[in-house]
Design an enzyme around this catalytic site. Structure first.
Site, PDB file in Angstrom:
ATOM      1  N   HIS A   1       0.806  -1.331  -0.045  1.00 57.07           N
ATOM      2  CA  HIS A   1       0.067  -0.151   0.107  1.00 57.07           C
ATOM      3  C   HIS A   1       0.745   1.183  -0.021  1.00 57.07           C
ATOM      4  CE1 HIS A   1      -3.663   2.247   1.139  1.00 57.07           C
ATOM      5  NE2 HIS A   1      -2.541   3.102   1.756  1.00 57.07           N
ATOM      6  N   GLU A   2       1.957   1.385   1.140  1.00 58.50           N
ATOM      7  CA  GLU A   2       2.731   2.433   1.065  1.00 58.50           C
ATOM      8  C   GLU A   2       3.552   2.769  -0.197  1.00 58.50           C
ATOM      9  OE1 GLU A   2       2.350   4.993   3.135  1.00 58.50           O
ATOM     10  OE2 GLU A   2       0.775   3.838   4.026  1.00 58.50           O
TER      11      GLU A   2
ATOM     12  N   HIS B   1       1.986   4.368  -3.172  1.00 54.93           N
ATOM     13  CA  HIS B   1       1.814   5.841  -2.837  1.00 54.93           C
ATOM     14  C   HIS B   1       3.230   6.318  -3.356  1.00 54.93           C
ATOM     15  CE1 HIS B   1      -1.701   6.206  -0.941  1.00 54.93           C
ATOM     16  NE2 HIS B   1      -1.367   5.323  -0.076  1.00 54.93           N
TER      17      HIS B   1
END
Length: 251
Positions: free
Chosen positions: A40-41, A44
């Site tokens: 998820h990170e 980004h």
């Protein structure tokens, strides 16, 4: 993790296979958790990089090393309630070529990753159920491998869908809030309120969600939304592969 331990204790198949299978299931959960949160990170960071911001790259955050993304509170939340967070990847919007477009894409990158991984996990899980028919031979050594991957893909799907729904909430500093902040007009009252009290709102929300899930599940809206997503995909893939629905939701 709490609900996982309860499920392991109550699962007759795992009980029959013994302590080794229980350890494999816990190991599968830890792998799924790391993939969901770190991926998820990283999503980004990479989308920000593709849009012109190299901040995460310069600070060494575009790394799969869990230590670089470790957040104690977020990890504890993930272990206790099934959704949490890692240390946010640093982003400098001033480096974006088009602020609104780039910021929106960057904010939604994490939940998009979770959605894609959740769907892919269900595809693999449906294949396992199609091939095995959900029937396992307790005396066969291959049962350990089959059940390991069954639980791995089930947990990958559940955790990724949970993170997706959770992060879409418009609460600071979640991705949903970043989208609202990006698209809102300057000096928006809601945005200003969240900057001041977002941490407190987040803490209250997590605690309320945790206790509602334990004592008044009918009022746990977040869990209802997560389950709605899971049930929808469960029925879709059951129809596609010609297997009974509930192949995923049995956990």
């Amino acid at each position: 993790m709490i609900s996982l331990i309860i499920n392991i204790a109550n699962d007759s198949t795992i009980q029959a296979l013994g302590f080794g299978m229980a350890l494999l299931v816990v190991f599968a959960y830890l792998i799924a958790m790391l993939i969901a949160i770190i991926g998820h990170e990283l999503a980004h960071g990479y989308v920000a990089l593709w849009n012109g911001d190299k901040t995460a790259k310069f600070l060494g955050r575009l790394s799969p090393n869990p230590v670089k993304h470790f957040d104690l509170v977020g990890l504890l939340m993930m272990l206790c309630v099934g959704f949490g967070w890692a240390k946010p990847v640093p982003i400098d919007p001033r480096n974006f070529k088009s602020y609104k477009k780039s910021m929106t894409f960057t904010a939604l990158a994490g939940v998009t990753f979770n959605l894609i991984v959740g769907i892919i996990s269900l595809l693999f899980l449906a294949v396992i159920m199609k091939v095995t028919g959900g029937v396992y031979d307790i005396d066969s050594p291959s049962t350990y491998a089959i059940l390991f991957f069954y639980y791995l893909f089930s947990m990958l799907a559940m955790l990724n869908f949970s993170l997706m729904v959770f992060n879409l909430l418009p609460i600071y500093p979640l991705d949903g809030f970043r989208v609202v902040e990006t698209l809102a007009k300057p000096n928006n009252r809601y945005v200003n309120f969240m900057y001041k009290y977002g941490a407190q709102v987040m803490l209250i929300f997590v605690l309320v969600t945790f206790f509602l899930g334990r004592f008044i599940p009918q009022l746990d809206i977040l869990s209802y939304l997560i389950r709605l997503v899971c049930v929808g995909f469960d029925k879709l893939f059951a129809l596609m592969f010609g297997i009974p629905s509930g192949f995923f939701m049995r956990l």
